[in-house]
Scaffold this active site. Structure first.
Site, mmCIF file in Angstrom:
data_model
loop_
_atom_site.group_PDB
_atom_site.id
_atom_site.type_symbol
_atom_site.label_atom_id
_atom_site.label_comp_id
_atom_site.label_asym_id
_atom_site.label_seq_id
_atom_site.Cartn_x
_atom_site.Cartn_y
_atom_site.Cartn_z
ATOM 1 N N SER A 272 -5.376 7.987 2.226
ATOM 2 C CA SER A 272 -6.578 8.207 1.413
ATOM 3 C C SER A 272 -6.216 8.429 -0.054
ATOM 4 C CB SER A 272 -7.374 9.378 1.999
ATOM 5 O OG SER A 272 -8.640 9.492 1.407
ATOM 6 N N ASP A 592 -13.852 1.207 6.776
ATOM 7 C CA ASP A 592 -13.438 2.260 7.709
ATOM 8 C C ASP A 592 -14.385 3.455 7.688
ATOM 9 O OD1 ASP A 592 -12.895 3.572 5.343
ATOM 10 O OD2 ASP A 592 -10.734 3.738 5.664
ATOM 11 N N HIS A 645 -11.697 6.344 8.993
ATOM 12 C CA HIS A 645 -10.808 6.674 7.880
ATOM 13 C C HIS A 645 -9.745 7.709 8.244
ATOM 14 C CE1 HIS A 645 -9.731 6.763 3.668
ATOM 15 N NE2 HIS A 645 -9.882 8.076 3.632
#
Length: 690
Positions: A272, A592, A645
């Site tokens: 991320s 995602d 995610h």
């Protein structure tokens, strides 16, 4: 015969007690005759004694109705009882029972990747560095206000979040940063948790890196060959070095890992926002001191084997726009629609949305997530890279229906959808051709006639400085693209964006050799900086596909009220078909659930592919997509094939790829690109100088 004295004493006492008992009995009967009430009471007592032997009569079920309060208490008690019973079972049953139940339902479980690869003979080889993303790393208190007494050294973020429930306003004060400096407020010190426990679990039972770490351990890794590059994810990237020397610590630990493993280079796993943080690090470590780490231009080539970016928001995410603009995303907007006004009200002193916005806007690192590349990357008023046709409702009889076929091949129907319009003030403006849209230039509208008296508001927000005229001008601009969204944020929150603009940039460099790009604000933008000179290094982009991911929003002006946030996602707006990409005021594309494919995939598909001006040494790049599949049953938890995610960190296919590379494999060894979406086609539609 003479009797003993004790005999006469006993005889006398017995006669005396007998006399007293007869006298008391006589007095009691006289009292009952004199007092009829007592006689009545005595009769009642006799009746009660008789009644107790009677067979009880069944009560009429309608004699007493349950009130709403009774129902609520019963329901809460039932839920609590079930919860505590389940908790008791969880803590007392052997660990083998859940596994046995799962196997009975689904059959034998597949071996985790680490166990599978260990059977194939793979063992630990290259040391591994984990770089957590935004909000997933723990934060603990080292100095605080009086209200935080007893919390020294305890987690404020992550774990059980128990202190949030006990003292929410105190917690918010300590977890927020100073609006002016971007550091901790005076008298408060909150620091990142260190070690692998910093981000193994986000909260109890909610894994982040725990599954990856466990599988690395299966092939022989241990703490001396793993390093969690924890940092304070609230701070701007450069400020983590100024306050905590976090970048220096990463550099030193990577050098230590290489030195203690016989010169073997590290494999880096950023997730991320950690992807952007590590991009910043690579430029910082090569930059001469004191502005950088002084490692020299070949530091990355000497120390890094591969960077396996997971769920990488290389080019930002539209979610960041909604959070900065109205502290909303799809789920929050839906919750607000289900309980109108609840989150806006001052309940027990908690003006929820205002507190959340104030807190979020102090976290400078979140500015890194604003979309980068402008209309070139994200599309304009009448085009976007993900849709095959230009949205043009001005042409009568033209069917502009296309299908966003990435990921699972059937995400949603893109009829009437133009992803290039990140914010639209009504569905009509989201669909109307640009030639029919007349927009007001809001940037020159003066702010005045304040919406409310700021002194009456407990929470300071820059929206309080706006007036009705300024709010109307923002709405009258009608649509905003990635090219105008920055102007919007600068207008509604000038102080906020001034601080953010000093740490991050969102453009595309014309000349990367221009000395201005040596400033740290450009280092996390892959379109404004070069990759290091490391031709033997590999860069992967590993990301999930097949999930609806926020790509644009329909907004409305909220009813005016004191201390309000004047803009809201219009959850009443849906598309024309059941499978439309527009649902609840949110346009969805493939991704995602957090980052669209165009952001995760473009740089490795085109921007860095081969020798380009962004990748002058020709570092090899690979796109590896993981098609989302939901859990087969509830016992499977968050699933082993998830493309979401965060849940992606538990995806068995991704973990297997990571373990193979850490054990020494190359990108070609694991199969090169693996793509389900149209990322290469979409990338070709993006016209950018390489």
């Amino acid at each position: 015969m003479n009797k003993p004295l004790s005999f006469y004493r006993s005889y006398f006492l017995s006669k005396t007690m007998s006399f007293l008992r007869r006298r008391n009995s006589t007095d009691s009967s006289k009292t009952r005759i004199a007092d009829p009430n007592i006689e009545k009471d005595g009769a009642d007592d006799d009746d009660k004694k008789k009644d107790q032997y009677k067979i009880p009569q069944r009560r009429n079920s309608g004699s007493k109705k349950w009130s709403c309060w009774d129902n609520c208490c019963w329901f809460i008690g039932f839920i609590c009882s079930i919860w505590w019973f389940c908790l008791f079972l969880y803590n007392t049953m052997p660990d083998s029972i859940p596994q046995f139940v799962t196997m009975a339902i689904t059959g034998p479980l597949p071996d985790p990747p680490g166990v599978k690869l260990r059977k194939e003979g793979l063992t630990a080889n290259h040391p591994v560095v984990l770089v957590p993303g935004v909000v997933t790393g723990g934060l603990e208190l080292w100095e605080g206000r009086h209200c935080a007494e007893g919390l020294l050294g305890k987690r404020l973020w992550g774990g059980s979040f128990g202190e949030f429930y006990k003292r929410p306003l105190c917690w918010l004060e300590h977890i927020s940063l100073d609006n002016d400096t971007g550091f901790d407020p005076p008298g408060i010190r909150v620091r990142p948790v260190t070690g692998l426990v910093a981000a193994d679990y986000f909260a109890t039972g909610y894994f982040v890196w725990a599954v990856v770490i466990a599988n690395l351990a299966h092939i022989g890794y241990e703490e001396k060959s793993l390093y969690m590059a924890a940092y304070d994810w609230r701070l701007s990237f450069q400020n983590t070095e100024i306050r905590d020397q976090s970048l220096t610590r990463i550099k030193s630990n990577i050098e230590l890992l290489v030195a203690t493993h016989g010169g073997k280079k590290v494999v880096v796993l950023p997730h991320s926002m950690g992807v952007q943080y590590f991009l910043h690090f690579m430029k910082w470590v090569e930059t001469p001191a004191p502005r950088g780490g002084g490692g020299g231009p070949d530091w990355c080539a000497k120390h890094i084997k591969a960077i396996m970016n997971i769920g990488a928001p290389f080019l930002g995410s539209p979610k960041s726009i909604a959070l900065h603009f109205s502290i909303e995303v799809r789920d929050i907007a839906a919750l607000r629609a289900q309980a109108p006004g609840l989150l806006d009200k001052d309940v027990l002193g908690l003006q929820t949305f205002k507190h959340l916005m104030r807190m979020f806007r102090t976290w400078d690192a979140t500015f890194s997530m604003i979309p980068k590349g402008g209309e070139t990357i994200w599309g304009g008023l009448d085009w976007s890279p993900e849709t095959e046709t230009v949205n043009n409702s001005a042409k009568k009889g033209t069917d502009n229906s296309t299908r966003n076929t990435g990921g699972n091949g059937n995400i949603c129907d893109t009829k009437g959808v133009n992803y290039g319009r990140l914010i639209s003030f009504s569905k009509d403006w989201a669909e109307t051709h640009s030639s029919k849209i007349e927009r007001v230039d809001f940037k020159h509208v003066a702010k005045g006639d304040k919406l409310t008296n700021s002194s009456n508001c407990d929470i300071w927000l820059e929206y309080h400085e706006m007036g009705n005229r300024a709010i109307k001008a923002v709405a009258d601009h009608k649509v905003y693209t990635a090219g105008s969204i920055l102007d919007l944020l600068h207008y509604v929150a000038p102080k906020l964006m001034a601080r953010g603009a000093s740490h991050f940039s969102y453009g595309i460099a014309d000349d990367l050799d221009d000395p201005k790009y040596d400033q740290y604000k450009y280092w996390s933008n892959p379109l404004e900086t070069k990759l290091p000179n490391a031709p033997d290094m590999e860069i992967y982009s590993l990301y999930g596909v097949g999930l609806p991911t926020e790509r644009g929003y329909i907004y409305k002006v909220a009813p005016p009220s004191d201390c309000s946030i004047p803009f809201q996602i219009d959850t009443s707006v849906d598309g024309d078909s059941e499978d439309s990409c527009l649902r609840g005021g949110v346009f969805s594309g493939d991704g995602d659930e957090t980052v669209p494919i165009i952001s995760t995939g473009f740089m490795c598909a085109k921007g860095w592919r081969g020798k380009t001006r962004f990748n002058p040494s020709g570092i090899r790049t690979y796109n590896r997509e993981y098609k989302h599949a939901p859990p087969a049953n509830l016992l499977e938890g968050r699933g082993t094939q998830s493309g979401s995610h965060v849940d992606l960190l538990g995806n068995f296919a991704l973990i297997e790829d990571v373990l193979r590379v850490a054990a020494g494999a190359t990108g070609e060894d694991i199969g090169g690109d693996r793509v389900y979406s149209d990322i290469f086609k979409w990338s070709e539609r993006i016209n950018i100088k390489l």
